[in-house]
Design a protein around this motif. Structure first.
Motif, PDB file in Angstrom:
ATOM      1  N   ILE A   4      10.469   6.173  -6.677  1.00 39.41           N
ATOM      2  CA  ILE A   4       9.136   6.592  -6.242  1.00 39.41           C
ATOM      3  C   ILE A   4       8.771   5.904  -4.928  1.00 39.41           C
ATOM      4  O   ILE A   4       8.192   6.520  -4.035  1.00 39.41           O
ATOM      5  CB  ILE A   4       8.102   6.315  -7.347  1.00 39.41           C
ATOM      6  CG1 ILE A   4       8.359   7.253  -8.526  1.00 39.41           C
ATOM      7  CG2 ILE A   4       6.685   6.480  -6.822  1.00 39.41           C
ATOM      8  CD1 ILE A   4       7.556   6.934  -9.755  1.00 39.41           C
ATOM      9  N   ARG A   5       9.130   4.641  -4.802  1.00 38.63           N
ATOM     10  CA  ARG A   5       8.883   3.920  -3.544  1.00 38.63           C
ATOM     11  C   ARG A   5       9.647   4.576  -2.404  1.00 38.63           C
ATOM     12  O   ARG A   5       9.111   4.755  -1.304  1.00 38.63           O
ATOM     13  CB  ARG A   5       9.312   2.470  -3.691  1.00 38.63           C
ATOM     14  CG  ARG A   5       9.217   1.689  -2.404  1.00 38.63           C
ATOM     15  CD  ARG A   5       9.731   0.276  -2.613  1.00 38.63           C
ATOM     16  NE  ARG A   5       9.910  -0.400  -1.358  1.00 38.63           N
ATOM     17  CZ  ARG A   5      10.908  -1.207  -1.105  1.00 38.63           C
ATOM     18  NH1 ARG A   5      11.817  -1.452  -2.014  1.00 38.63           N
ATOM     19  NH2 ARG A   5      11.012  -1.802   0.052  1.00 38.63           N
ATOM     20  N   LEU A  17      10.498   7.696  -2.192  1.00 42.00           N
ATOM     21  CA  LEU A  17       9.782   8.941  -1.890  1.00 42.00           C
ATOM     22  C   LEU A  17       8.555   8.679  -1.023  1.00 42.00           C
ATOM     23  O   LEU A  17       8.289   9.412  -0.070  1.00 42.00           O
ATOM     24  CB  LEU A  17       9.357   9.637  -3.182  1.00 42.00           C
ATOM     25  CG  LEU A  17      10.354  10.560  -3.833  1.00 42.00           C
ATOM     26  CD1 LEU A  17       9.797  11.091  -5.150  1.00 42.00           C
ATOM     27  CD2 LEU A  17      10.727  11.696  -2.928  1.00 42.00           C
ATOM     28  N   ALA A  18       7.811   7.645  -1.372  1.00 35.94           N
ATOM     29  CA  ALA A  18       6.600   7.321  -0.611  1.00 35.94           C
ATOM     30  C   ALA A  18       6.947   6.906   0.814  1.00 35.94           C
ATOM     31  O   ALA A  18       6.348   7.403   1.778  1.00 35.94           O
ATOM     32  CB  ALA A  18       5.808   6.221  -1.313  1.00 35.94           C
ATOM     33  N   TYR A  40      -0.566   1.112  -1.351  1.00 29.47           N
ATOM     34  CA  TYR A  40      -0.318   2.407  -1.998  1.00 29.47           C
ATOM     35  C   TYR A  40      -1.639   3.087  -2.359  1.00 29.47           C
ATOM     36  O   TYR A  40      -1.748   4.301  -2.265  1.00 29.47           O
ATOM     37  CB  TYR A  40       0.533   2.229  -3.255  1.00 29.47           C
ATOM     38  CG  TYR A  40       1.994   2.046  -2.951  1.00 29.47           C
ATOM     39  CD1 TYR A  40       2.842   3.142  -2.905  1.00 29.47           C
ATOM     40  CD2 TYR A  40       2.526   0.786  -2.705  1.00 29.47           C
ATOM     41  CE1 TYR A  40       4.194   2.986  -2.616  1.00 29.47           C
ATOM     42  CE2 TYR A  40       3.868   0.620  -2.422  1.00 29.47           C
ATOM     43  CZ  TYR A  40       4.696   1.723  -2.377  1.00 29.47           C
ATOM     44  OH  TYR A  40       6.018   1.574  -2.091  1.00 29.47           O
ATOM     45  N   THR A  95       1.419  12.185  -4.123  1.00 31.58           N
ATOM     46  CA  THR A  95       1.980  12.148  -5.476  1.00 31.58           C
ATOM     47  C   THR A  95       2.799  10.875  -5.691  1.00 31.58           C
ATOM     48  O   THR A  95       2.676  10.222  -6.730  1.00 31.58           O
ATOM     49  CB  THR A  95       2.847  13.392  -5.731  1.00 31.58           C
ATOM     50  OG1 THR A  95       2.049  14.558  -5.518  1.00 31.58           O
ATOM     51  CG2 THR A  95       3.407  13.407  -7.128  1.00 31.58           C
ATOM     52  N   ALA A  96       3.622  10.520  -4.717  1.00 28.71           N
ATOM     53  CA  ALA A  96       4.438   9.305  -4.839  1.00 28.71           C
ATOM     54  C   ALA A  96       3.559   8.054  -4.926  1.00 28.71           C
ATOM     55  O   ALA A  96       3.819   7.164  -5.741  1.00 28.71           O
ATOM     56  CB  ALA A  96       5.409   9.202  -3.663  1.00 28.71           C
ATOM     57  N   CYS A  97       2.514   7.991  -4.104  1.00 29.60           N
ATOM     58  CA  CYS A  97       1.613   6.825  -4.142  1.00 29.60           C
ATOM     59  C   CYS A  97       0.876   6.747  -5.481  1.00 29.60           C
ATOM     60  O   CYS A  97       0.754   5.672  -6.066  1.00 29.60           O
ATOM     61  CB  CYS A  97       0.618   6.878  -2.988  1.00 29.60           C
ATOM     62  SG  CYS A  97       1.338   6.485  -1.396  1.00 29.60           S
ATOM     63  N   HIS A 124       3.276   5.645  -8.155  1.00 29.28           N
ATOM     64  CA  HIS A 124       3.599   4.233  -7.984  1.00 29.28           C
ATOM     65  C   HIS A 124       2.486   3.350  -8.561  1.00 29.28           C
ATOM     66  O   HIS A 124       2.751   2.403  -9.295  1.00 29.28           O
ATOM     67  CB  HIS A 124       3.809   3.924  -6.505  1.00 29.28           C
ATOM     68  CG  HIS A 124       4.261   2.530  -6.241  1.00 29.28           C
ATOM     69  ND1 HIS A 124       5.578   2.194  -6.139  1.00 29.28           N
ATOM     70  CD2 HIS A 124       3.566   1.372  -6.084  1.00 29.28           C
ATOM     71  CE1 HIS A 124       5.680   0.894  -5.927  1.00 29.28           C
ATOM     72  NE2 HIS A 124       4.465   0.375  -5.880  1.00 29.28           N
TER      73      HIS A 124
END
Length: 135
Positions: free
Chosen positions: A23-24, A26-27, A77, A118-120, A123
């Motif tokens: 996920i990180r 992705l962000a 984030y 979405t990623a943030c 996370h």
């Protein structure tokens, strides 16, 4: 009891799970892609003026949180998930009003903003874990 600043900013204290690392990535990838898109859009792909535009400076606020995302700063984030809506709005407006290359780039900006948000959000949710309801 209030959580200390160490609880929300510490990253080296606890190892990140594989899901959190994905996920990180992705962000960070979404943020870097949004910066690259903004620069390419305003300087080369569809500039308002030949030779580039000062509108390329719009990506400067996106450069600020990059270090915080790389350091797993929970606060970063959180506020990036709010900042990204400004760029989402620009993408929607320009996607609706522009034509040609600019319209395609605007729609790409919208997709990247949704990916970053979405990623943030994921996370933050994973880092905070389940919270108990207070009576």
């Amino acid at each position: 009891m209030m959580p200390s600043a160490m609880d929300t900013t510490a990253s080296a204290a606890t190892p990140a799970s594989p899901e959190l690392r994905r996920i990180r990535a992705l962000a960070v990838g979404g943020l870097v892609a949004l910066i690259a898109l903004g620069l390419a859009w305003e300087l080369w792909l569809a500039p308002l003026r030949p030779g580039g535009s000062l509108w390329a400076l719009k990506v400067l606020p996106l450069c600020v949180p990059l270090a915080g995302l790389l350091r797993h700063r929970l606060y970063t984030y959180r506020w990036v998930s709010l900042l990204v809506w400004l760029y989402f709005t620009e993408g929607v407006v320009r996607g609706w009003s522009d034509r040609g290359t600019s319209q395609v780039l605007a729609l790409l900006e919208v997709v990247l903003c949704l990916l970053l948000f979405t990623a943030c959000a994921m996370h933050v949710r994973l880092r905070l874990g389940p919270r108990k309801k207070r009576p």
